[in-house]
Write a protein that holds these residues in place. Sequence first.
Motif: not given
Length: 298
Positions: A197, A229, A232, A240
Amino acid sequence: MECISLTTIGREIYPGLEVKICCIKDTDIFENSCVDQRFRIIYVKEGHAIFQNGDKSQIITSPAFMCLNKEDCVWLHKAVDIKMDIMYFDPFCFGRYIEYENYEDWKSKLNDDYYFFSPFFERNDTYIGACSINYYLGNRISQLISAADDELSKQKDLFWPCRSRSYFIELLLNVNTIFNEDISHEKVLSGKMSDEIMDVLDWVHIHYLDKVVLEDITKQFHTNKTTLNQKFKAVMGITVMEYIISLRMQIACSLLRKTFLTVGEIMERSGYRDDAHFLRSFKKYAGCTPTEYRNQFE
């Protein structure tokens, strides 16, 4: 270096106009004697040194950046092969040609814009004004300093004061975002903020103004949309692409508030090429059109 070199004076266009921003590229001179009321953003692109701020010190190794306010008492000791890009600026330049009685008056009226200056004001045992970064993010900082320097030196059209300030504002946003993400890395610890990340964030901060779709990022990091996703969002709280749009909108809102650049130029500076797409994204983010948003701050 003479103190007068820390400001820029208009020549053929707006003769005598003073824009209190000055950029110096590829220097090995760390000037303390005549910074006066200036803040500084310094990108250390080569070499290393001992960075001292007051009674605290740390070793900085390129690439790194320093965000210094006018009250910082800073020195570089035992510098080896040091090379820096520096932007000197009066913090009053952040306002759209608004006059303040003094530094404390300006600081007290920052309100939400205090966010932009976090790296210049925050000081603790682990952060004394310098942050390590990678060369990719460092190059972006260097590019923005170069772009501001180009506008200030060439003064090629009527928008040179606003455009130079717009690069300065974008630079503030970039270093502040990097600074806050660096702090967030410490808060969430390595168990949550994975190297993957962190790499995605670095990539995003290099390419967020490019024409980017999620597939570009998944190919870059050899993953799929759902997994990326999920990972994140677990760290950043948004996907994102939502993060990229947020970065673009922060730039757009800042330039609308702080400069007189046209909406069309601000659209392009925010990474958009299509008027309708920009308008939809902006209205969703701010709840009004760019012109309506700007009118609130006239």
